[in-house]
Write a protein that holds these residues in place. Structure first.
Motif, mmCIF file in Angstrom:
data_model
loop_
_atom_site.group_PDB
_atom_site.id
_atom_site.type_symbol
_atom_site.label_atom_id
_atom_site.label_comp_id
_atom_site.label_asym_id
_atom_site.label_seq_id
_atom_site.Cartn_x
_atom_site.Cartn_y
_atom_site.Cartn_z
ATOM 1 N N UNK A 1 47.498 2.200 25.082
ATOM 2 C CA UNK A 1 46.843 2.587 23.826
ATOM 3 C C UNK A 1 46.618 4.161 23.837
ATOM 4 N N UNK A 2 46.093 4.675 23.081
ATOM 5 C CA UNK A 2 46.034 6.116 23.049
ATOM 6 C C UNK A 2 44.461 6.485 22.552
ATOM 7 N N UNK A 3 44.078 7.441 23.121
ATOM 8 C CA UNK A 3 42.560 7.902 22.577
ATOM 9 C C UNK A 3 42.916 8.879 21.334
ATOM 10 N N UNK A 4 42.261 8.320 20.271
ATOM 11 C CA UNK A 4 42.456 9.139 18.950
ATOM 12 C C UNK A 4 42.108 10.536 19.075
ATOM 13 N N UNK B 1 44.394 12.108 22.506
ATOM 14 C CA UNK B 1 45.540 11.877 22.373
ATOM 15 C C UNK B 1 46.066 11.322 23.797
ATOM 16 N N UNK B 2 45.137 11.133 24.585
ATOM 17 C CA UNK B 2 45.806 10.800 25.987
ATOM 18 C C UNK B 2 45.963 9.520 25.990
ATOM 19 N N UNK B 3 46.795 8.897 26.737
ATOM 20 C CA UNK B 3 47.353 7.511 26.817
ATOM 21 C C UNK B 3 46.378 6.773 28.116
ATOM 22 N N UNK B 4 46.175 5.430 27.669
ATOM 23 C CA UNK B 4 45.435 4.675 28.456
ATOM 24 C C UNK B 4 45.777 3.354 28.507
#
Length: 95
Positions: free
Chosen positions: A63-66, A69-72
Motif C-alpha cells: 500500500x501507500x501512504x497518500x 507517498x511512502x510504501x508500506x
C-alpha cells in the motif's frame, strides 16, 4: 437520514402493540448480537429478501501512504461485505 439503533427500536415498538419498549430493545439487541457472533465466527449471514453479509479474508499487500507517498505493507485482515438481494436491489432502483 441515517437510521440508528434507537430508531429501529422505536419502529419495532410502534409496529407491535403487544410488546413494551424494553422488549423491543431486547429483541433488537438480541438480533444484533446474534448477527455479530455469526460474522465473528467467519460464517455468512443470509437474510432472505434483504441480502447476504459475507466475511472475506484479504491477503497482505503493498500500500501507500497518500500523504507522504511512502510504501508500506498492509497486513492481512478479514472484512465484512454486503450483497443485496435481487428483491432489495429492485425496490431501491424503483425510486
Amino acid at each position: 437520514m441515517t437510521l440508528t439503533k434507537a430508531d429501529i427500536v422505536r419502529e419495532v415498538y410502534m409496529r407491535h402493540d403487544d410488546i413494551t419498549k424494553a422488549q423491543a430493545s431486547n429483541a433488537v439487541e438480541s438480533f444484533l448480537n446474534l448477527a455479530k457472533a455469526v460474522l465473528i465466527s467467519g460464517d455468512d449471514l443470509l437474510l432472505s429478501g434483504f441480502g447476504k453479509f459475507n466475511v472475506r479474508n484479504k491477503k497482505e499487500r503493498k500500500g501507500r501512504n497518500p500523504q507522504t507517498g511512502s510504501e508500506l505493507m498492509l497486513s492481512s485482515r478479514r472484512v465484512v461485505t454486503f450483497s443485496p438481494s435481487g428483491i432489495l436491489r429492485a425496490k431501491v432502483n424503483e425510486q
